[in-house]
Design an enzyme around this catalytic site. Structure first.
Site, PDB file in Angstrom:
ATOM      1  N   GLU A 210       0.876  -1.134   0.042  1.00  0.00           N
ATOM      2  CA  GLU A 210       0.049   0.179  -0.030  1.00  0.00           C
ATOM      3  C   GLU A 210       0.696   1.423  -0.043  1.00  0.00           C
ATOM      4  OE1 GLU A 210      -3.097   0.009  -0.431  1.00  0.00           O
ATOM      5  OE2 GLU A 210      -3.536  -2.040  -0.010  1.00  0.00           O
ATOM      6  N   CYS A 244      -2.187   9.646   2.422  1.00  0.00           N
ATOM      7  CA  CYS A 244      -1.561   9.282   1.124  1.00  0.00           C
ATOM      8  C   CYS A 244      -2.608   9.296   0.051  1.00  0.00           C
ATOM      9  CB  CYS A 244      -1.209   7.797   1.377  1.00  0.00           C
ATOM     10  SG  CYS A 244      -2.581   6.664   1.909  1.00  0.00           S
TER      11      CYS A 244
END
Length: 468
Positions: A210, A244
């Protein structure tokens, strides 16, 4: 000498015993994780405030509540998720039982980041426990207050023969990665992701990455500038921009930029007051290293809004940059802070070209009153996730997979996707010992009639199968 040998050996032995595979054990661990959150909520909020100056509101919405929802969903659906999944059969297997069995991988490693140190640690942990694995958890040493709570309190709730917290920085993480795991789940930067992937490759260990990237935000001329400004400002400066999936830059026409700037200034003032530094709702940069990097990015383009900073408090004002060149650092690296560049384009075609020339992002946003514009952006691009006319609301839905594509990552999780990520999907066919005369058509000597019968038997209604 391997400092982790005893811990990993203990966890592997527990997994081999079969203890973690039962639904009762998995439920007990998930329930214990829920108790950890409830009983340590204040402690966790205080730790988040120390590490990131995160308000109780942001802590509840983006960290604790999301983790609690994941636990409740797993508990509610665990038995259904664990059931064997029956699959269609062809004529050759009509008398057999064919199904997919979800098995735990074994010993899994979860390496978590610092920006959402509870959410991005516990949500994958929910999936790993639900799937019946033993877990080594490596929280980030950068969010040191949360790391301390996780290391001291969490092992008191979970079975220590099946779960361990490992502390340390890059050196210790490197030593840890020299060991063989059955699965690795990493959240962090693409640079470190490459290191993790290289370490996993030595043992042929499957993994989920991720990562991040520069998330584009296209703003069409056909929009309400104040609505767009409110939403972009909220999601860009949430957690001081250390997200993010935050919009990383805005693409819009020169005319739209001129309408957006005063609207964004108005939104910043409305949200954080005339002096954002005094606002209890604006976070701080997590560390000095990260602060200095962001200070350097403030020199890119021209500051249109904000730009102030205070190193003693690791404070950077909500900032908007204009006249930014594509070659400048602020457009070459993920910002991960409260800085938002506006890049002008002539129209939708140029915006799509700009996006598709770059690495595939973790998230992509499009604002327009025209649904055809939104559909065009979605159809012409690729990203981990997509949301129109808002920010990262898509990742709050545990019914949607969350993950990247290309340089922004591989694999996904949230809800059942977490359970599936941490489960091996084993193909199973159960056949009895009889009916040998029927199955003999497979054996030599081969004849055209045997071939015709076999090809017919191998066909299903929807697809062709291969002969094993």
């Amino acid at each position: 000498m391997d400092p982790f040998a005893d811990t990993l050996g203990r966890l592997r032995e527990t997994f081999r015993s079969g203890r973690t595979r039962t639904v009762e054990f998995r439920v007990s661990q998930l329930e214990a994780l829920g108790r950890f959150l409830r009983e340590n909520k204040t402690l966790l909020q205080e730790a988040l405030a120390r590490d990131l100056h995160k308000s109780a509101f942001e802590s509840e919405v983006s960290e604790i509540s999301i983790s609690e929802v994941e636990i409740k969903r797993a508990l509610r659906n665990l038995r259904a998720w664990m059931k064997d999944e029956k699959v269609p059969r062809n004529l050759a297997t009509q008398l057999d039982s064919a199904f997919i069995r979800k098995e735990p991988f074994g010993l899994v490693l979860i390496i978590a980041p610092w920006n959402y140190p509870i959410n991005l640690t516990l949500v994958p942990l929910v999936g790993a426990l639900a799937a019946g694995n033993c877990v080594v958890l490596k929280p980030s040493e950068i969010s040191k207050s949360v790391e301390k709570v996780l290391a001291e309190e969490l092992p008191r709730y979970l079975d220590q023969n099946c779960f361990a917290v490992v502390l340390g920085g890059p050196e210790e993480t490197g030593q840890l990665l020299e060991n063989k795991f059955d699965y690795i789940f990493f959240t962090g930067s693409p640079r470190v992701g490459k290191v993790v992937m290289a370490a996993a490759a030595k043992h042929l260990t499957p993994l989920t990455l991720e990562l991040g990237g520069k998330n584009p935000c296209y703003v069409d001329n056909d929009c309400d500038p104040q609505t767009v400004a409110n939403r972009v400002v909220f999601f860009r400066y949430f957690n001081a921009g250390q997200t993010c999936v935050a919009p990383d830059y805005v693409l819009c026409s020169r005319e739209t930029q001129e309408r957006l700037l005063p609207a964004m200034q108005s939104a910043i003032t409305q949200f954080y007051g005339e002096d954002p530094k005094a606002s209890p709702d604006l976070g701080r940069i997590v560390g000095e290293k990260q602060f200095r990097r962001l200070q350097g990015l403030l020199r890119c383009g021209r500051v249109a809004i904000g730009g102030q900073s205070d190193e003693t408090e690791r404070y950077i004002a909500p900032t908007v940059l204009v006249d930014v060149q594509e070659t400048e650092p602020v457009m070459q690296e993920e910002i991960f802070g409260p800085i938002l560049p506006l890049v002008t384009v002539r129209g939708l075609d140029e915006a799509v070209d700009f996006i598709t020339r770059r690495e595939k992002p973790l998230a992509l946003y499009a604002f327009s009153n025209n649904s055809q514009v939104v559909k065009r952006v979605m159809a012409a691009t690729s990203s981990g996730g997509f949301c129109s006319n808002d920010g990262f609301m898509h990742m709050t839905l545990e019914t949607l997979p969350f993950g990247g594509v290309g340089a922004s990552g591989m694999g996904s999780y949230h809800g059942k996707f977490s359970f599936d990520t941490f489960s091996h999907h084993r193909a199973c066919l159960l056949r009895g010992p009889g009916l040998e005369k029927i199955y003999a058509i497979r054996y030599p000597p081969y004849t055209p009639s045997k071939l015709r019968l076999l090809l017919l038997a191998m066909r299903t209604r929807c697809c062709s199968c291969t002969l094993l």
